[in-house]
Design a protein around this motif. Structure first.
Motif: not given
Length: 318
Positions: A93-94, A125-136
């Motif tokens: 997702g976004t 919560f920890a998914q941001i660690y592996i988020a794609p660059v743009k979404e991160f």
């Protein structure tokens, strides 16, 4: 003229009596001194045993156990493996969808911290660690708000995750550091020491801090009643070249402020051997129990090993 009686004093007997009294006092003093030394003997033997065991361990491992400060950084460096073991679901997702769901899960957790239906809060919560660059890049700013939410466990987890990102995704975090600084400042004022410690570690990793943050760190470092004083000093070692790190660490050790053991271990590295050895010898002599003596004996061992490893005059020129 009437005769007056004068007592006759035998000087020999008087000298003999004085000699006997002196011998008795000397024996009494020596006896009590021997008793005191005998009472200290088990402690001295325990210290020597510990020093011997410590030397054996170091000969076998050729390494020193990391203090808590270094352990935290080590955990951040190895967190890629830790998160992999937790089987984090793939980021989908976004950034907006991620933040909306994160908010919903947070609200559910506040209502009932033991029963959050559906996906695990910590895992999501920890998914941001592996988020794609743009979404991160879109999500990281709002995510920082969780670093100082009233729930201390969530604030600590968010702050630690930021520390992980600074280590593991440093180049990508770099543009967000100015935005991060006010959040770290708020974390330094957080009631829970765990959150404050994570903020201190983040600042140490970043390597720079604005003047107001440095002022806050100095206040923590100079406060003998603050349990994180030693960690603030270690951070200032990286952040403020004008801060008297060695002097403050020596004060923490002398006053036995919480964390003085860590301060002593760092002093071994930052003080010249010619200064460290007499300092730790004095602390050893003033130690009030065997546990303290064991620490100072270990520090003296460290200084000796450091001195042996340093090149002698003439060897460096060869």
């Amino acid at each position: 003229m009437p005769l007056r009686w004068k007592p006759q004093i035998n000087l020999r007997w008087l000298a003999f009596a004085v000699l006997v009294i002196a011998l008795g006092l000397g024996w009494y003093r020596d006896h009590h001194q021997a008793e005191a030394e005998l009472a200290r003997l088990p402690g001295e033997l325990a210290v020597l045993t510990t020093r011997s065991e410590d030397l054996d361990r170091r000969l076998m491992t050729n390494s020193r156990l990391p203090i808590r400060d270094n352990s935290l950084t080590y955990l951040a460096l190895r967190t890629d493996r830790w998160y992999a073991l937790r089987n984090i679901p793939r980021f989908s997702g976004t950034a907006e969808e991620y933040l909306d769901k994160l908010k919903q899960l947070y609200e559910k957790r506040q209502k009932d911290p033991f029963q959050v239906q559906g996906e695990s809060f910590s895992s999501f919560f920890a998914q941001i660690y592996i988020a794609p660059v743009k979404e991160f890049d879109k999500a990281i700013g709002p995510f920082m708000e969780y670093m100082h939410v009233p729930d201390a466990s969530i604030a600590q987890e968010a702050s630690h995750l930021i520390q992980v990102l600074l280590v593991q995704r440093g180049p990508q975090m770099q543009p967000h550091i100015p935005e991060l600084m006010p959040h770290l400042e708020q974390c330094l004022a957080f009631p829970a020491d765990e959150v404050r410690l994570e903020a201190i570690q983040c600042l140490k990793i970043i390597g720079t801090a604005p003047p107001e943050t440095l002022t806050t760190l100095r206040k923590i470092a100079q406060d003998d009643l603050d349990d994180l004083a030693v960690y603030a000093v270690l951070a200032l070692r990286e952040l403020d070249e004008k801060y008297p790190v060695s002097t403050r660490l020596m004060e923490l050790v002398q006053r036995r402020i919480k964390g003085w053991e860590y301060a002593g271990e760092i002093l071994v590295d930052v003080l010249p051997s010619s200064e460290a050895q007499p300092f730790f010898q004095r602390q050893y002599a003033e130690a009030s129990d065997d546990r303290m003596r064991q620490y100072f004996a270990q520090f003296l061992n460290d200084v000796a090993l450091k001195e042996e490893a340093e090149p002698r005059e003439g060897e460096a020129d060869d």
